[in-house]
Design an enzyme around this catalytic site. Structure first.
Site, PDB file in Angstrom:
ATOM      1  N   GLY A  83       0.820  -1.206   0.000  1.00 48.61           N
ATOM      2  CA  GLY A  83       0.000   0.000   0.000  1.00 48.61           C
ATOM      3  C   GLY A  83       0.851   1.252   0.000  1.00 48.61           C
ATOM      4  O   GLY A  83       2.081   1.180  -0.089  1.00 48.61           O
ATOM      5  N   LYS A  84       0.157   2.376   0.123  1.00 48.08           N
ATOM      6  CA  LYS A  84       0.822   3.677   0.033  1.00 48.08           C
ATOM      7  C   LYS A  84       2.019   3.801   0.977  1.00 48.08           C
ATOM      8  O   LYS A  84       3.029   4.385   0.634  1.00 48.08           O
ATOM      9  CB  LYS A  84      -0.181   4.782   0.369  1.00 48.08           C
ATOM     10  CG  LYS A  84      -1.024   5.182  -0.842  1.00 48.08           C
ATOM     11  CD  LYS A  84      -1.142   6.706  -0.922  1.00 48.08           C
ATOM     12  CE  LYS A  84      -1.835   7.151  -2.189  1.00 48.08           C
ATOM     13  NZ  LYS A  84      -3.282   7.296  -2.032  1.00 48.08           N
TER      14      LYS A  84
END
Ligand code: GLU
Length: 486
Positions: A254-255
Site C-alpha cells: 500500500g501507500k
C-alpha cells in the site's frame, strides 16, 4: 481447453494504476497470449461516487507503457461492447428484473439511516454485519405502501438461507462458503446503477469470459457470483485467484510502502521491459531461479499452475537491479531513445540535446554501465551540461596534497593540454599519465584533482573518456575555473 480463451482486466476507475492491479492485468495478458486467446479490458465504472478524474487514463497508460495490448476494450472496440459498464445499464436492469420475477431478488425500501442504525446495533452486539432481511418477505400491500411514499428501492439478492457454495480454484483448490454467512447484498442501487457483483457476472457472461483471473481479495465475492450464475441459469467461467503483492513487512502492498502507482516507476526511469519482467516474477516463477526472462519467453512459458500460493513480496532492490540489467542490455541507439525524455525534462540537459545530439550521444555510453534508472542518467551526466560547476574548493585538494601542490598540478596539466591537437582518451592518457611522476605525485593524486576540476565531483565516469567528450575548450575552461577557486 475447449472454449476459446477469453480473459479480462476489469479495472474500476477509482484511482491510480496500482502495481497489484497491473500485475493482475499482466497475468491475464500472459495467459491470453500463451493460449492464443483474447485479452479484454472492461471499465467497471458503476460506482459514480468513487470515480476519479483521470484514473481511467492512468490505467490505460500503464497498460500501454508495458505494451499489454488489448484485443477488445476502450479505443479498440470489439464484438462484445460497449466496454464501459456505465453504457450497459439496460443489461443489468434486465437481469435484476428477471431475478425479481423469478423470486430470486426483491425490492428493499430501507433507508440509509435505518441501515446505519442496524449496522451500529450489530457492531454493539458483536454480530456479523449484513442486511437483516426486513424487506425480504414484504407483502404486496406493504410494498405498495412504500411505493406510495415515493421511496425508490434497491434490488437485493435473495441468498439461499442454507446450503453451501463451493468451487475449485486453480490455485487455492476447493473453496467452500456456507450460504448462511452471505448477506442479501444489493444488486441494483436506487440510482439505477448495478453493484460490482451484478455487473461483473452479467458482463463476464455476456463477454464470454472463459477464465476469471483476479487477486485473492475477490475470493469472498466468488460464491456470490456463483449463486448469481446459478439463478440466472448461466454457466460460470473458471475462477483463478492469485495471492496479493505484499510489502517488505508482509502487509498488503500500500501507500505506506512508497510508490504503488506503476506510473511513478515510469517517471523514476524504469524501463517497461524491466517492469514487465519484474511483475511477472512476483508470485510466479519459471523455474525458481531464472530472473532475467525476455518477454517472449514469458509468453511461451506462462502457466497458472506456477503461481505460488503465498503472497509475494515487492522487492524494490530487485527491481532496481533488474532495471540496471535491462539498461545495460540496450544498444546505444535504444539507450539514447529511452533516456531522451528524461533529459528533456532537465533544463540544461534538454538544451544540450537540442543544441547537439551528437554531444549527448557521446556522453551516454560513459554512464550506461552504471545507471540503475534512466532518471539517474540525468544525475550522472549533469556535469556535462552545465556551464559552471558548483563544488567546494576543498574537494580539489588531493589526498596528502595541499592547495599549493594542487595549483601546481592543475597548472602543469593546463600546459600539457593546451598544445594538444588530438583530444581523444588515448592521447590524453599518454600525456597525463607521465605527468604525475614529473610532479612527484602518484597518478591517483593527479587524476583525482583533475577529476574534480572537470566534473565537480569525486566519483565520475572514466577521466580520459570524460575529458575527451567534454573537449579541449571545455576541459581547459574548467581547469581555469578550478584554479581561480583555489
Ligand atoms: N472492478 C474490479 C476491480 O476493481 C474487478 C474485480 C474482478 O476482477 O472481478 O478490480
Amino acid at each position: 481447453m475447449t472454449k476459446p480463451v477469453r480473459v479480462r482486466f476489469a479495472p474500476s476507475p477509482t484511482g491510480y494504476p496500482h502495481v497489484g492491479n497491473i500485475r493482475t492485468a499482466l497475468f491475464n495478458w500472459l495467459f491470453a497470449r500463451r493460449y492464443g486467446g483474447s485479452f479484454i479490458v472492461r471499465i467497471e465504472d458503476t460506482d459514480v461516487t468513487r470515480k476519479v478524474e483521470g484514473a481511467e487514463k492512468g490505467i490505460l497508460d500503464a497498460l500501454r507503457w508495458l505494451a499489454l495490448d488489448w484485443d477488445e476494450g476502450p479505443d479498440v472496440g470489439g464484438d462484445y461492447g460497449p466496454y464501459y459498464q456505465s453504457q450497459r445499464l439496460k443489461l443489468y436492469k434486465d437481469a435484476a428484473e428477471k431475478l425479481i420475477a423469478q423470486g430470486d431478488a426483491y425490492y428493499c425500501y430501507c433507508s440509509p439511516e435505518r441501515l446505519e442504525e442496524m449496522r451500529a446495533e450489530q457492531v454493539k452486539r458483536k454480530q456479523p454485519p449484513g442486511y437483516d432481511r426486513r424487506c425480504r418477505d414484504l407483502t404486496p400491500e406493504e410494498r405498495a405502501e412504500k411505493e406510495a411514499e415515493g421511496i425508490v428501492p434497491v434490488v437485493r439478492f435473495k441468498i439461499p438461507l442454507e446450503g453451501q457454495t463451493r468451487f475449485k480454484d486453480l490455485i487455492y483448490g476447493d473453496v467452500v462458503f456456507e450460504n448462511s454467512t452471505l448477506d442479501d447484498f444489493v444488486l441494483l442501487k436506487s440510482d439505477g446503477y448495478p453493484t460490482y457483483h451484478l455487473a461483473n457476472v452479467v458482463d463476464d457472461h455476456a463477454m464470454e469470459i472463459s477464465h476469471v483471473i483476479r487477486a485473492e481479495e475477490w475470493i469472498s465475492s466468488t460464491p456470490r457470483h456463483l449463486l448469481l450464475y446459478q439463478v440466472l441459469g448461466l454457466e460460470p467461467p473458471q475462477f483463478i485467484h492469485h495471492p496479493m503483492i505484499l510489502g517488505p513487512d508482509r502487509a498488503k502492498l500500500g501507500k505506506r510502502h512508497g510508490a504503488v502507482s506503476i506510473l511513478d516507476y515510469r517517471e523514476q526511469g524504469y524501463l517497461p521491459q524491466a517492469m514487465f519482467n519484474f511483475l511477472a516474477l512476483i508470485g510466479w516463477s519459471l523455474d525458481d531461479k531464472t530472473e532475467i526472462i525476455p518477454r517472449q519467453v514469458l509468453v511461451d512459458n506462462f502457466s497458472l499452475e506456477r503461481i505460488g500460493k503465498t503472497g509475494a513480496i515487492f522487492n524494490r532492490e530487485k527491481l532496481e537491479w533488474m532495471n540496471g540489467v535491462y539498461i545495460r542490455s540496450l544498444t546505444p541507439d535504444e539507450f539514447f531513445e529511452a533516456v531522451q525524455p528524461y533529459l528533456m525534462n532537465d533544463i540544461a540537459a534538454g538544451e544540450a540535446l537540442i543544441g547537439s545530439e551528437d554531444y549527448v550521444r557521446r556522453i551516454l555510453p560513459l554512464v550506461q554501465e552504471r545507471a540503475k534508472t534512466l532518471l539517474e542518467v540525468v544525475e550522472l551526466t549533469k556535469f556535462f551540461f552545465v556551464d559552471e560547476l558548483d563544488y567546494d574548493a576543498s574537494m580539489l585538494v588531493g589526498k596528502n596534497m595541499d592547495a599549493q601542490s594542487t595549483v601546481n598540478a592543475l597548472k602543469a596539466a593546463q600546459q600539457k593540454l593546451k598544445p594538444m591537437t588530438a583530444f581523444d582518451a588515448d592521447s590524453l592518457e599518454a600525456v597525463l599519465r607521465p605527468l604525475a611522476p614529473e610532479l612527484g605525485l602518484k597518478t591517483g593524486q593527479l587524476f583525482s584533482v583533475l577529476r574534480v576540476a572537470v566534473t565537480g565531483q569525486t566519483a565520475a565516469p572514466p577521466l580520459f573518456e570524460t575529458m575527451a567528450v567534454l573537449g579541449r575548450e571545455r576541459s581547459l575552461k574548467r581547469i581555469a575555473a578550478a584554479l581561480s577557486k583555489l
